[in-house]
Design an enzyme around this catalytic site. Structure first.
Site, PDB file in Angstrom:
ATOM      1  N   HIS A  17      16.840  25.590  -7.033  1.00 26.68           N
ATOM      2  CA  HIS A  17      16.688  24.191  -7.440  1.00 26.68           C
ATOM      3  C   HIS A  17      15.642  24.074  -8.559  1.00 26.68           C
ATOM      4  O   HIS A  17      15.861  23.379  -9.547  1.00 26.68           O
ATOM      5  CB  HIS A  17      16.214  23.319  -6.273  1.00 26.68           C
ATOM      6  CG  HIS A  17      17.169  23.184  -5.154  1.00 26.68           C
ATOM      7  ND1 HIS A  17      16.785  23.368  -3.836  1.00 26.68           N
ATOM      8  CD2 HIS A  17      18.487  22.865  -5.112  1.00 26.68           C
ATOM      9  CE1 HIS A  17      17.827  23.162  -3.052  1.00 26.68           C
ATOM     10  NE2 HIS A  17      18.874  22.864  -3.796  1.00 26.68           N
ATOM     11  N   LYS A  41      22.485  13.053   8.651  1.00 28.50           N
ATOM     12  CA  LYS A  41      22.005  14.431   8.708  1.00 28.50           C
ATOM     13  C   LYS A  41      20.570  14.465   9.194  1.00 28.50           C
ATOM     14  O   LYS A  41      19.727  13.716   8.711  1.00 28.50           O
ATOM     15  CB  LYS A  41      22.047  15.059   7.308  1.00 28.50           C
ATOM     16  CG  LYS A  41      23.217  15.954   7.048  1.00 28.50           C
ATOM     17  CD  LYS A  41      23.002  16.632   5.701  1.00 28.50           C
ATOM     18  CE  LYS A  41      23.997  17.733   5.486  1.00 28.50           C
ATOM     19  NZ  LYS A  41      23.841  18.354   4.179  1.00 28.50           N
ATOM     20  N   ARG A  90      26.481  27.540  -8.041  1.00 28.87           N
ATOM     21  CA  ARG A  90      26.199  28.928  -7.700  1.00 28.87           C
ATOM     22  C   ARG A  90      27.452  29.786  -7.767  1.00 28.87           C
ATOM     23  O   ARG A  90      27.395  30.966  -8.065  1.00 28.87           O
ATOM     24  CB  ARG A  90      25.619  29.037  -6.293  1.00 28.87           C
ATOM     25  CG  ARG A  90      24.259  28.403  -6.138  1.00 28.87           C
ATOM     26  CD  ARG A  90      23.879  28.283  -4.705  1.00 28.87           C
ATOM     27  NE  ARG A  90      24.865  27.408  -4.053  1.00 28.87           N
ATOM     28  CZ  ARG A  90      24.802  26.994  -2.811  1.00 28.87           C
ATOM     29  NH1 ARG A  90      23.814  27.371  -2.053  1.00 28.87           N
ATOM     30  NH2 ARG A  90      25.711  26.193  -2.304  1.00 28.87           N
ATOM     31  N   SER A 128      19.410  26.104   0.544  1.00 32.40           N
ATOM     32  CA  SER A 128      18.416  25.614   1.506  1.00 32.40           C
ATOM     33  C   SER A 128      18.767  26.088   2.909  1.00 32.40           C
ATOM     34  O   SER A 128      17.882  26.458   3.688  1.00 32.40           O
ATOM     35  CB  SER A 128      18.350  24.090   1.475  1.00 32.40           C
ATOM     36  OG  SER A 128      17.859  23.645   0.238  1.00 32.40           O
TER      37      SER A 128
END
Length: 160
Positions: A17, A41, A90, A128
């Site tokens: 990030h 979440k 990614r 993460s």
């Protein structure tokens, strides 16, 4: 002034990030890191903690601001007078999802553009979720998250 928004949950911010933030800050006059509040979440860090951790990690980048937001990303962009969304990719699997999101955002506001930045080779495996998993099982997360964030991740995991 060209303002862009780099949205995400950043739970926690990773060096991947941070790499996207640093590179984007060179392309835009102002970069707003938008930390998404997702009530469905349960994150490792609450929203205020995530904002503070990111602020520490970007304190030396003068044209980067960090703010939380909830609701539609498009509405947050309008509040910030931004016309560009920055997304880090990614792998090809990231592209499919992000491409669909960019089409939806374009439908909601045709004046908004999405810019995709490829992850640097050294960060292409980083997420993460993987950082949290490594930390939970006692692995070393040095080099995976900014140095200023590492103690907070380790302490949070210890206190779960």
């Amino acid at each position: 002034m060209r303002t862009a928004v780099y949205p995400g949950s950043f739970d926690p911010i990773t060096n991947g990030h941070l790499d996207i933030i640093k590179r984007s800050s060179k392309v835009f006059d102002e970069l707003v890191v938008g930390v998404l509040v997702n009530p469905q979440k349960k994150g490792l860090f609450d929203i205020e903690e995530r904002v503070e951790l990111i602020k520490k990690a970007v304190k030396d980048i003068p044209n980067v601001k960090v703010e939380s937001f909830s609701g539609l990303l498009i509405n947050f962009l309008r509040q910030k007078h931004a016309k560009v969304i920055v997304k880090g990719l990614r792998a090809v699997s990231d592209f499919e999802y992000e491409f669909q999101m960019s089409l939806m955002n374009s439908k909601l506001d045709p004046n908004i553009e999405t810019v995709f930045m490829m992850a640097s080779a050294g960060n292409s495996f980083l997420s993460s979720s993987s950082v949290k998993q490594v930390a939970m099982f006692g692995g070393c997360i040095q080099g995976l998250v900014p140095d200023s964030v590492m103690p907070a991740v380790i302490n949070k995991i210890k206190n779960l």
